[in-house]
Design a protein around this motif. Structure first.
Motif, mmCIF file in Angstrom:
data_model
loop_
_atom_site.group_PDB
_atom_site.id
_atom_site.type_symbol
_atom_site.label_atom_id
_atom_site.label_comp_id
_atom_site.label_asym_id
_atom_site.label_seq_id
_atom_site.Cartn_x
_atom_site.Cartn_y
_atom_site.Cartn_z
ATOM 1 N N UNK A 61 27.769 61.011 28.119
ATOM 2 C CA UNK A 61 26.761 60.723 29.150
ATOM 3 C C UNK A 61 27.342 61.152 30.488
ATOM 4 N N UNK A 62 26.603 61.942 31.227
ATOM 5 C CA UNK A 62 27.064 62.371 32.544
ATOM 6 C C UNK A 62 26.547 61.397 33.593
ATOM 7 N N UNK A 63 27.471 60.868 34.390
ATOM 8 C CA UNK A 63 27.114 59.883 35.417
ATOM 9 C C UNK A 63 27.931 60.129 36.676
ATOM 10 N N UNK A 64 27.663 61.231 37.377
ATOM 11 C CA UNK A 64 28.443 61.499 38.582
ATOM 12 C C UNK A 64 28.196 60.494 39.708
ATOM 13 N N UNK A 65 27.017 59.850 39.711
ATOM 14 C CA UNK A 65 26.694 58.875 40.759
ATOM 15 C C UNK A 65 26.223 57.542 40.197
ATOM 16 N N UNK A 66 25.438 57.550 39.138
ATOM 17 C CA UNK A 66 24.777 56.346 38.621
ATOM 18 C C UNK A 66 25.582 55.667 37.517
ATOM 19 N N UNK A 67 26.783 55.250 37.863
ATOM 20 C CA UNK A 67 27.680 54.663 36.873
ATOM 21 C C UNK A 67 27.172 53.330 36.341
ATOM 22 N N UNK A 68 26.714 52.448 37.203
ATOM 23 C CA UNK A 68 26.247 51.138 36.749
ATOM 24 C C UNK A 68 25.073 51.278 35.784
ATOM 25 N N UNK A 69 24.121 52.118 36.118
ATOM 26 C CA UNK A 69 22.964 52.309 35.249
ATOM 27 C C UNK A 69 23.396 52.831 33.882
ATOM 28 N N UNK A 70 24.369 53.726 33.866
ATOM 29 C CA UNK A 70 24.853 54.290 32.608
ATOM 30 C C UNK A 70 25.618 53.241 31.800
ATOM 31 N N UNK A 92 31.466 59.572 47.955
ATOM 32 C CA UNK A 92 31.861 59.854 49.335
ATOM 33 C C UNK A 92 31.296 61.189 49.802
ATOM 34 N N UNK A 93 31.336 62.215 48.960
ATOM 35 C CA UNK A 93 30.802 63.521 49.346
ATOM 36 C C UNK A 93 29.286 63.492 49.522
ATOM 37 N N UNK A 94 28.615 62.625 48.752
ATOM 38 C CA UNK A 94 27.163 62.465 48.901
ATOM 39 C C UNK A 94 26.819 61.538 50.067
ATOM 40 N N UNK A 95 27.863 61.037 50.750
ATOM 41 C CA UNK A 95 27.711 60.122 51.887
ATOM 42 C C UNK A 95 26.950 58.859 51.502
ATOM 43 N N UNK A 96 27.258 58.358 50.293
ATOM 44 C CA UNK A 96 26.684 57.105 49.819
ATOM 45 C C UNK A 96 27.672 55.973 50.073
ATOM 46 N N UNK A 97 27.186 54.769 50.129
ATOM 47 C CA UNK A 97 28.021 53.601 50.398
ATOM 48 C C UNK A 97 28.801 53.235 49.138
ATOM 49 N N UNK A 98 30.002 53.803 49.008
ATOM 50 C CA UNK A 98 30.792 53.592 47.798
ATOM 51 C C UNK A 98 31.181 52.126 47.630
ATOM 52 N N UNK A 99 31.434 51.434 48.733
ATOM 53 C CA UNK A 99 31.866 50.035 48.638
ATOM 54 C C UNK A 99 30.782 49.165 48.021
ATOM 55 N N UNK A 100 29.548 49.307 48.462
ATOM 56 C CA UNK A 100 28.481 48.466 47.904
ATOM 57 C C UNK A 100 28.209 48.833 46.447
ATOM 58 N N UNK A 101 28.266 50.120 46.114
ATOM 59 C CA UNK A 101 28.053 50.522 44.712
ATOM 60 C C UNK A 101 29.173 50.009 43.808
ATOM 61 N N UNK A 102 30.403 50.071 44.300
ATOM 62 C CA UNK A 102 31.530 49.575 43.513
ATOM 63 C C UNK A 102 31.440 48.063 43.328
ATOM 64 N N UNK A 103 31.128 47.353 44.386
ATOM 65 C CA UNK A 103 31.010 45.891 44.279
ATOM 66 C C UNK A 103 29.875 45.495 43.336
ATOM 67 N N UNK A 104 28.768 46.224 43.397
ATOM 68 C CA UNK A 104 27.643 45.945 42.509
ATOM 69 C C UNK A 104 28.033 46.185 41.050
#
Length: 167
Positions: A61-70, A92-104
Motif C-alpha cells: 500500500x502506498x501512503x506517502x501522506x495518508x499514513x493514518x488512513x492506511x 514537510x515538503x508538502x508544507x503540511x502540519x507534520x506535528x498534528x498528523x503525527x500526534x493524530x
C-alpha cells in the motif's frame, strides 16, 4: 490493542530486513505500507529492490501522506511502515502540519488491533546540517522518533544488520 515496534538505525543498517522478519513472525500475510515516492531513478531502484525482496505474502500500500488512513484500512493483518522518515519528509515538503498528523496517528495506535512495525532513520548521530531546512528536518525526525518510541512496546536499534533491543 496492537503491538507497536519501532526499528531505527542509520542508513543501510538492516532496519527494513529486520522489520520484514518481525512482521512475518506475526502472521502469514502482511501489509507493507510504503511511504517512499520515486522522484528519481535512484529512488526507483531502491523501491524495486525492496519489492523484489518481499514475497507473495506481502500486500503493498502506498501512503506517502495518508499514513493514518492506511493503518486503519489495513487493520486485518500485521503491518510494516517503511519508513517514518520519508513520511515526515513528504509532509514537510508538502508544507503540511507534520506535528498534528503525527500526534493524530500516535493517538490512534491504541485503537488498532494488529501489530505495526515502524521503520525510521536515526539522523541525529552525525554532523549538524549546514542549512536551516536540513536542521529542521533532522530535529523533526528526532522528535517524531521520540514520540513513537515513548508509546511503542518495543524499540530496536539496528546496527550492521543486528538488532539491539532498546526498550
Amino acid at each position: 490493542m496492537a503491538h507497536i515496534v519501532l526499528i531505527t538505525g542509520g542508513a543501510r543498517s538492516g532496519k527494513s530486513r529486520l522489520a520484514e522478519q518481525r512482521v512475518l513472525e506475526a502472521g502469514p500475510v502482511a501489509h507493507y505500507i510504503a511511504t517512499a515516492q520515486a522522484f528519481d531513478s535512484e529512488m526507483t531502484a531502491r523501491i524495486a529492490t525492496h519489492r523484489e525482496r518481499r514475497g507473495p505474502e506481502w500486500r503493498t500500500h502506498e501512503a506517502p501522506l495518508d499514513l493514518l488512513e492506511t493503518l486503519r484500512a489495513t487493520d486485518d493483518a500485521p503491518r510494516l511502515v517503511d519508513c517514518l522518515t520519508l513520511w515526515l519528509s513528504n509532509l514537510m515538503l508538502a508544507e503540511l502540519d507534520w506535528e498534528s498528523r503525527a500526534r493524530e496517528m500516535i493517538a490512534a495506535l491504541p485503537d488498532l488491533h494488529h501489530p505495526v512495525v515502524f521503520v525510521s532513520n536515526e539522523l541525529g548521530m552525525g554532523i549538524v546540517p549546514d542549512n536551516p531546512l536540513a536542521r529542521a528536518f533532522r530535529d523533526a525526525a528526532g522528535t517524531l522518533n521520540q514520540w513513537i518510541a515513548a508509546d511503542a512496546d518495543e524499540v530496536i536499534l539496528s546496527v550492521s544488520g543486528l538488532p539491539l533491543k532498546v526498550k
